[in-house]
Design a protein around this motif. Structure first.
Motif, PDB file in Angstrom:
ATOM      1  N   ASP A  73       6.123  11.807  -2.305  1.00 20.49           N
ATOM      2  CA  ASP A  73       5.036  10.831  -2.258  1.00 20.49           C
ATOM      3  C   ASP A  73       4.044  11.243  -3.340  1.00 20.49           C
ATOM      4  O   ASP A  73       3.263  12.174  -3.170  1.00 20.49           O
TER       5      ASP A  73
ATOM      6  N   THR B 207       1.158   5.139  -4.567  1.00 15.55           N
ATOM      7  CA  THR B 207       0.184   4.056  -4.586  1.00 15.55           C
ATOM      8  C   THR B 207      -0.020   3.719  -6.053  1.00 15.55           C
ATOM      9  O   THR B 207       0.344   4.503  -6.935  1.00 15.55           O
TER      10      THR B 207
ATOM     11  N   TYR C 216       1.231  15.115  -1.630  1.00 15.27           N
ATOM     12  CA  TYR C 216       0.020  15.549  -0.933  1.00 15.27           C
ATOM     13  C   TYR C 216      -1.154  14.616  -1.206  1.00 15.27           C
ATOM     14  O   TYR C 216      -1.106  13.796  -2.130  1.00 15.27           O
ATOM     15  N   SER C 217      -2.215  14.834  -0.414  1.00 17.66           N
ATOM     16  CA  SER C 217      -3.486  14.147  -0.650  1.00 17.66           C
ATOM     17  C   SER C 217      -4.571  15.119  -1.087  1.00 17.66           C
ATOM     18  O   SER C 217      -5.606  14.694  -1.599  1.00 17.66           O
TER      19      SER C 217
ATOM     20  N   HIS D 126      -3.175   2.570  -7.102  1.00 21.32           N
ATOM     21  CA  HIS D 126      -4.622   2.431  -7.349  1.00 21.32           C
ATOM     22  C   HIS D 126      -5.380   3.748  -7.521  1.00 21.32           C
ATOM     23  O   HIS D 126      -6.587   3.735  -7.654  1.00 21.32           O
ATOM     24  N   LYS D 127      -4.679   4.873  -7.449  1.00 20.02           N
ATOM     25  CA  LYS D 127      -5.429   6.140  -7.562  1.00 20.02           C
ATOM     26  C   LYS D 127      -5.414   6.581  -9.041  1.00 20.02           C
ATOM     27  O   LYS D 127      -5.924   5.846  -9.868  1.00 20.02           O
TER      28      LYS D 127
ATOM     29  N   THR E  18       1.117  10.168   6.820  1.00 24.66           N
ATOM     30  CA  THR E  18       2.399   9.451   6.840  1.00 24.66           C
ATOM     31  C   THR E  18       3.594  10.380   6.663  1.00 24.66           C
ATOM     32  O   THR E  18       4.732   9.913   6.621  1.00 24.66           O
ATOM     33  N   HIS E  19       3.331  11.676   6.539  1.00 23.78           N
ATOM     34  CA  HIS E  19       4.441  12.616   6.367  1.00 23.78           C
ATOM     35  C   HIS E  19       4.849  13.212   7.718  1.00 23.78           C
ATOM     36  O   HIS E  19       5.096  14.408   7.835  1.00 23.78           O
TER      37      HIS E  19
ATOM     38  N   ALA F 184       1.593   9.506  -4.534  1.00 20.77           N
ATOM     39  CA  ALA F 184       0.444   8.592  -4.507  1.00 20.77           C
ATOM     40  C   ALA F 184      -0.741   9.124  -5.300  1.00 20.77           C
ATOM     41  O   ALA F 184      -1.361   8.396  -6.077  1.00 20.77           O
ATOM     42  N   HIS F 185      -1.059  10.393  -5.109  1.00 22.89           N
ATOM     43  CA  HIS F 185      -2.268  10.938  -5.746  1.00 22.89           C
ATOM     44  C   HIS F 185      -2.094  11.195  -7.232  1.00 22.89           C
ATOM     45  O   HIS F 185      -3.008  10.950  -8.015  1.00 22.89           O
TER      46      HIS F 185
ATOM     47  N   SER G 254       0.856  -1.182   0.000  1.00 19.02           N
ATOM     48  CA  SER G 254       0.000   0.000   0.000  1.00 19.02           C
ATOM     49  C   SER G 254       0.898   1.241   0.000  1.00 19.02           C
ATOM     50  O   SER G 254       2.135   1.119   0.081  1.00 19.02           O
ATOM     51  N   GLY G 255       0.269   2.414  -0.043  1.00 21.56           N
ATOM     52  CA  GLY G 255       1.040   3.655  -0.026  1.00 21.56           C
ATOM     53  C   GLY G 255       1.745   3.877   1.300  1.00 21.56           C
ATOM     54  O   GLY G 255       2.899   4.342   1.342  1.00 21.56           O
ATOM     55  N   ILE G 256       1.067   3.554   2.384  1.00 21.09           N
ATOM     56  CA  ILE G 256       1.681   3.726   3.704  1.00 21.09           C
ATOM     57  C   ILE G 256       2.928   2.843   3.795  1.00 21.09           C
ATOM     58  O   ILE G 256       3.981   3.268   4.270  1.00 21.09           O
TER      59      ILE G 256
ATOM     60  N   ASN H 290       5.820   4.299   1.916  1.00 19.00           N
ATOM     61  CA  ASN H 290       6.475   5.398   2.640  1.00 19.00           C
ATOM     62  C   ASN H 290       7.370   4.860   3.756  1.00 19.00           C
ATOM     63  O   ASN H 290       8.473   5.367   3.973  1.00 19.00           O
TER      64      ASN H 290
HETATM   65  N1  PLP Z   1       0.262   8.859   0.543  1.00 18.28           N
HETATM   66  C1  PLP Z   1      -0.681   9.713   0.118  1.00 18.28           C
HETATM   67  C2  PLP Z   1      -0.266  11.069  -0.385  1.00 18.28           C
HETATM   68  C3  PLP Z   1      -2.036   9.360   0.160  1.00 18.28           C
HETATM   69  O1  PLP Z   1      -2.974  10.222  -0.229  1.00 18.28           O
HETATM   70  C4  PLP Z   1      -2.377   8.071   0.664  1.00 18.28           C
HETATM   71  C5  PLP Z   1      -3.773   7.612   0.759  1.00 18.28           C
HETATM   72  O2  PLP Z   1      -4.724   8.253   0.650  1.00 18.28           O
HETATM   73  C6  PLP Z   1      -1.360   7.216   1.089  1.00 18.28           C
HETATM   74  C7  PLP Z   1      -0.050   7.650   1.032  1.00 18.28           C
HETATM   75  C8  PLP Z   1      -1.661   5.893   1.695  1.00 18.28           C
HETATM   76  O3  PLP Z   1      -2.036   4.952   0.740  1.00 18.28           O
HETATM   77  P1  PLP Z   1      -2.637   3.542   1.204  1.00 18.28           P
HETATM   78  O4  PLP Z   1      -4.032   3.779   1.606  1.00 18.28           O
HETATM   79  O5  PLP Z   1      -2.509   2.688  -0.024  1.00 18.28           O
HETATM   80  O6  PLP Z   1      -1.779   3.032   2.309  1.00 18.28           O
END
Ligand code: PLP
Length: 475
Positions: A243, A272, A217-218, A274-275, A170-171, A245-246, A108-110, A113
């Motif tokens: 990161d 991640t 960022y998210s 999956h986004k 997670t930051h 992910a988004h 996963s994203g977490i 990181n």
């Molecule tokens: N990093 C960012 C910037 C995110 O927005 C997210 C999830 O929303 C994650 C990490 C965590 O991803 P995951 O839910 O796959 O662990």
């Protein structure tokens, strides 16, 4: 079963039949999920619809195999097929992003990181032996003891984006282990523009001297200048991590290039899958070659055994994203997001930073007299799926919030375009302007049923023209 069914329908129907023979409730829930997703106007910025090939690559016996370790160097016998799967995923990932090195095991994203943080610590921090802590459980350590431990390890510091400006837990924030591992300081946005204040960021970095600067960022609706962040990191001797992910889909689709492409500027990049990237639920790490051997220790240092079936699906998603159609898709995500922003602005809706350069738009619902929680539920009752989010200097905190985050990756996958975004802006505006907060409550509200029913109906009519998974007929 009809002989004329296409391969996707045959595959999913057969799979459900097999599942149903053991536990019908699970088969029903899977089928209902498709039905519900087809019916919902999904504006959640972090969600998408993976292709049938991505979904099907996950449902098989690769799931049965243990394969701790790395390609060709496993702690288990018989990993030759997992090696093939991981190598193909890595090959596509490196080519897609132009990265020197890719690690596709994070679940996963977490997890991605955590792998990255550990790799940076392992690379940069000399570990002292502290007898006092040798027999203690980490969960029993007090905050003061954590501080002592961090200081002994070189007082690792992290500079990341503040949560209310759009950063992620997670930051370096307390609800995540990164908040224990690091002394965290945040950078935010200029209140006048709603955009990152690079000068303030530089000043904070010079004073704080972080070990790691985190970009990404998210919930920030603008491009980030990663070249500038790298310059700042170099000035203070920090490792620069992004990161993505988004917005990984926008990097893969070559919408974010040059100064805005994190792969070109960061020492290490996490994501991640999956986004906006439209792959399976999972994560990945990209790094400069010098960090590769540390990242390779992700399993078992931080991760459990790799999910070979998900790595297979990542390989499919990366291969799909290398096709020219994906670049068109990625560009359309941003075109749609900007059309949605324009549609909202012209109806008088206030947006954080006044617009967007990426896949998401952040609405400030304060002028409607609402909290994010009230707005989120009112929209949901009207068939519009969004999520509440804090906005810079949010007076309602992280739980109730004053923002609604909306994103376009999922609806763009369904084929909706700029014209539909204007209709959606109208639906959102109708709901927000018709919702009244209940006296003294940050959660309750009144919304006339005739409004929510009418918006739901219009949302369904809109979606009917853009079928989801049109090749999948479950019968
Ligand atoms: N990093 C960012 C910037 C995110 O927005 C997210 C999830 O929303 C994650 C990490 C965590 O991803 P995951 O839910 O796959 O662990």
């Amino acid at each position: 079963m009809s002989a004329e069914l296409n391969p996707e329908s045959t595959a999913f129907r057969s799979a459900l039949e097999v599942v149903r023979s053991v536990e019908p409730r699970i088969a029903d829930a899977i089928a209902k999920e498709l039905h519900d997703q087809r019916e919902s106007l999904k504006l959640i910025a972090s969600e998408n619809y993976a292709s049938p090939a991505v979904l099907l690559a996950m449902g098989n016996w690769l799931s049965d195999k243990y394969a701790e370790g790395t390609i060709g160097r496993r702690f288990y016998a018989g990993c030759q097929n997992v090696d093939t799967v991981e190598a193909v995923a890595v090959e596509h990932a490196k080519a897609l992003f132009g990265a020197e090195y890719a690690y596709v095991q994070p679940h996963s994203g977490i997890d991605a990181n955590l792998v990255a943080y550990w790799a940076i610590l392992a690379d940069r921090v000399e570990v002292p032996y502290l007898k006092k802590f040798s027999k203690r459980q980490v969960n029993d350590l007090t905050d003061a003891e954590w501080a002592e431990l961090r200081a002994a390890f070189g007082n690792q510091r992290m500079l990341g984006m503040s949560l209310d400006a759009g950063g992620h837990l997670t930051h370096g924030f307390r609800p995540n282990i990164s908040g224990k591992m690091f002394d965290q300081r945040s950078y935010g946005v200029d209140p006048a523009t709603g955009q990152i204040d690079y000068k303030a960021l530089r000043d904070t970095a010079k004073e704080f001297k972080p070990l790691i600067i985190v970009g990404g960022y998210s919930a920030y609706p603008r491009k980030v200048n990663f070249a500038t962040l790298r310059e700042i990191a170099d000035e203070v001797g920090a490792t620069f991590m992004v990161d993505m992910a988004h917005f990984a889909g926008l990097v893969a689709g070559k919408v974010f290039t040059g100064d805005f492409n994190p792969i070109e500027h960061a020492h290490i990049v996490t994501t991640t899958t999956h986004k906006s990237l439209r792959g399976p639920r999972g994560g990945a790490v990209f790094a400069q070659e010098s960090l590769a051997s540390q990242v390779d220790r992700g399993c078992p240092m931080v991760l459990g055994g790799p999910l070979a079936h998900v790595m297979a699906a990542k390989a499919i998603a990366f291969a799909e994203a290398r096709r020219p159609e994906f670049a068109t898709y990625a560009q359309q995500i941003v075109t749609n997001s900007q059309a949605l922003a324009e549609g909202l602005l012209k109806r008088g809706v206030q947006l954080v930073s006044g617009g967007t350069d990426n896949h998401l738009v952040l609405i400030d619902v304060h002028p409607f007299g609402l909290t994010g929680r009230q707005a989120e539920q009112a929209l949901l009752d009207s068939g519009v799926v969004t999520n509440r989010n804090a906005i810079p200097n949010d007076p309602n905190g992280a739980w109730y919030t004053s923002g609604i985050r909306i994103g376009t990756p999922a609806l763009t996958s369904r084929g909706l375009g700029a014209a539909e975004m204007d209709t959606i802006a109208e639906l959102i505006h109708t709901v927000l302007s018709s919702t009244k907060p209940a006296e003294g409550s940050k959660a309750k509200f009144q919304l006339d049923e005739s409004v929510s029913d009418s918006v739901s109906k219009q949302a369904n009519e809109l979606l009917a023209g853009f079928p989801l998974y049109p090749s999948v007929d479950l019968g």
